[in-house]
Design a protein around this motif. Structure first.
Motif, PDB file in Angstrom:
ATOM      1  N   PHE A  95       0.818  -1.118  -0.005  1.00  0.00           N
ATOM      2  CA  PHE A  95      -0.093  -0.040  -0.015  1.00  0.00           C
ATOM      3  C   PHE A  95       0.903   1.279   0.040  1.00  0.00           C
ATOM      4  O   PHE A  95       1.381   1.385   1.032  1.00  0.00           O
ATOM      5  N   PRO A  96       1.043   1.871  -1.081  1.00  0.00           N
ATOM      6  CA  PRO A  96       2.163   3.006  -1.087  1.00  0.00           C
ATOM      7  C   PRO A  96       1.716   4.265  -0.327  1.00  0.00           C
ATOM      8  O   PRO A  96       0.529   4.509  -0.165  1.00  0.00           O
ATOM      9  N   PRO A  97       2.707   4.708   0.419  1.00  0.00           N
ATOM     10  CA  PRO A  97       2.368   6.052   1.241  1.00  0.00           C
ATOM     11  C   PRO A  97       1.602   6.995   0.835  1.00  0.00           C
ATOM     12  O   PRO A  97       0.603   7.656   1.373  1.00  0.00           O
ATOM     13  N   GLU A  98       1.700   7.278  -0.700  1.00  0.00           N
ATOM     14  CA  GLU A  98       1.009   8.363  -1.272  1.00  0.00           C
ATOM     15  C   GLU A  98      -0.463   8.056  -1.369  1.00  0.00           C
ATOM     16  O   GLU A  98      -1.074   9.013  -1.545  1.00  0.00           O
ATOM     17  N   LYS A  99      -0.807   6.906  -1.529  1.00  0.00           N
ATOM     18  CA  LYS A  99      -2.212   6.555  -1.579  1.00  0.00           C
ATOM     19  C   LYS A  99      -2.884   6.617  -0.071  1.00  0.00           C
ATOM     20  O   LYS A  99      -3.944   7.310  -0.107  1.00  0.00           O
ATOM     21  N   VAL A 100      -2.312   6.433   0.864  1.00  0.00           N
ATOM     22  CA  VAL A 100      -2.747   6.850   2.065  1.00  0.00           C
ATOM     23  C   VAL A 100      -2.776   8.114   2.514  1.00  0.00           C
ATOM     24  O   VAL A 100      -4.030   8.577   2.984  1.00  0.00           O
ATOM     25  N   GLU A 101      -1.895   8.983   2.077  1.00  0.00           N
ATOM     26  CA  GLU A 101      -2.208  10.573   1.995  1.00  0.00           C
ATOM     27  C   GLU A 101      -3.092  10.987   1.299  1.00  0.00           C
ATOM     28  O   GLU A 101      -3.954  11.793   1.781  1.00  0.00           O
ATOM     29  N   LEU A 102      -3.294  10.326   0.082  1.00  0.00           N
ATOM     30  CA  LEU A 102      -4.452  10.757  -0.754  1.00  0.00           C
ATOM     31  C   LEU A 102      -5.606  10.443   0.168  1.00  0.00           C
ATOM     32  O   LEU A 102      -6.754  11.271   0.429  1.00  0.00           O
ATOM     33  N   LEU A 103      -5.816   9.310   0.524  1.00  0.00           N
ATOM     34  CA  LEU A 103      -7.157   9.123   1.401  1.00  0.00           C
ATOM     35  C   LEU A 103      -7.285   9.823   2.400  1.00  0.00           C
ATOM     36  O   LEU A 103      -8.651  10.187   2.661  1.00  0.00           O
ATOM     37  N   ASN A 104      -6.370  10.096   3.179  1.00  0.00           N
ATOM     38  CA  ASN A 104      -6.621  11.024   4.204  1.00  0.00           C
ATOM     39  C   ASN A 104      -7.133  12.400   3.886  1.00  0.00           C
ATOM     40  O   ASN A 104      -7.783  13.068   4.663  1.00  0.00           O
ATOM     41  N   LYS A 105      -6.618  12.738   2.970  1.00  0.00           N
ATOM     42  CA  LYS A 105      -7.127  14.277   2.322  1.00  0.00           C
ATOM     43  C   LYS A 105      -8.630  14.088   1.797  1.00  0.00           C
ATOM     44  O   LYS A 105      -9.653  14.948   2.235  1.00  0.00           O
ATOM     45  N   GLY A 140      -8.929   0.922   8.428  1.00  0.00           N
ATOM     46  CA  GLY A 140     -10.193   1.207   9.130  1.00  0.00           C
ATOM     47  C   GLY A 140     -10.127   2.767   9.387  1.00  0.00           C
ATOM     48  O   GLY A 140     -11.441   3.252   9.664  1.00  0.00           O
ATOM     49  N   LYS A 141      -9.208   3.454   9.444  1.00  0.00           N
ATOM     50  CA  LYS A 141      -9.213   4.727   9.672  1.00  0.00           C
ATOM     51  C   LYS A 141      -9.507   5.786   8.610  1.00  0.00           C
ATOM     52  O   LYS A 141      -9.978   6.781   8.646  1.00  0.00           O
ATOM     53  N   LEU A 142      -9.582   4.917   7.434  1.00  0.00           N
ATOM     54  CA  LEU A 142      -9.748   5.733   6.223  1.00  0.00           C
ATOM     55  C   LEU A 142     -11.029   5.740   5.563  1.00  0.00           C
ATOM     56  O   LEU A 142     -11.448   6.649   4.639  1.00  0.00           O
TER      57      LEU A 142
END
Length: 211
Positions: A95-105, A140-142
């Motif tokens: 799971f690339p960090p940039e995808k986590v960053e995008l979902l958080n936004k 689960g946080k996303l």
């Protein structure tokens, strides 16, 4: 679909593998061939199509033990359950960090859901990989809610799986965007009225959402 998210979209339903979580089916195909598979694994299991045992496993209709036993019919007797699990999980990259960053936004702007065709061997490994690479319980946080085929008894592209998500969450298909990397899953979603984005290699999600 335009190259930018329509302004009327309020909810986004994401696929997992191939959209957010990187996968490569050839790794699993090659791993089973190395184990000595007597069948052409490329023909029975790929991104575009798969034989019945894989569909049944993704619907949760057979257990991991039954799935392994089914695959052993194609494999030498020396192959263990662990060999099978390792080969089966070989396609999982991360799971690339940039995808986590995008979902958080995005979760500050849209109602986010996850709808994935997966199974009870891949899913625990995916969760472990995400937790190890990011924060425990990160997925689960996303999302407001995660839907997994193997725990629903349903799988994409059957209409009923999309309808279940729509009805349970009282979503308006006209303002709900579904994102998937497989054309057949996009077509299934469109048949229920959902707005769609076919997430091919040419699609940059960050640019699409203006992030």
């Amino acid at each position: 679909m335009s190259n930018k998210v329509p302004k009327h979209i309020k909810t986004v339903i994401f696929d997992l593998g191939g959209v957010l979580f990187d996968i490569d089916y050839t790794f699993t195909q090659q791993a089973f061939q190395k184990l000595g598979s007597t069948t052409d694994f490329n023909a029975v299991y790929s991104q575009q199509k798969q034989a019945g045992i894989f569909d049944e496993f993704e619907k949760g209709n057979i257990s991991p033990a039954q799935f392994r036993e089914g695959l052993k019919k194609w494999l030498p007797s020396s192959v263990t359950d662990k060999h099978i699990d390792d080969a089966w999980n070989a396609l999982l990259i991360g799971f690339p960090p940039e995808k986590v960053e995008l979902l958080n936004k995005l979760k500050g702007k849209y109602n986010l859901f996850l709808l994935s065709n997966t199974n009870e061997i891949h899913l625990p490994e995916v969760m472990k990989m995400i937790d190890d690479a990011h924060n425990p319980g990160q997925l689960g946080k996303l999302f407001i809610k995660e839907y997994y085929s193997c725990r629903m008894g349903l799988r994409k592209p059957d209409n009923i799986i999309y309808e279940k998500v729509i009805i349970e969450n009282q979503l308006d298909p006209a303002t709900t965007l579904f994102i998937d990397d497989l054309k057949q899953n996009i077509e299934g979603a469109e048949s229920t009225g959902l707005q769609t984005l076919h997430c091919t290699a040419e699609v940059n999600l960050k640019e699409y959402f203006g992030e």
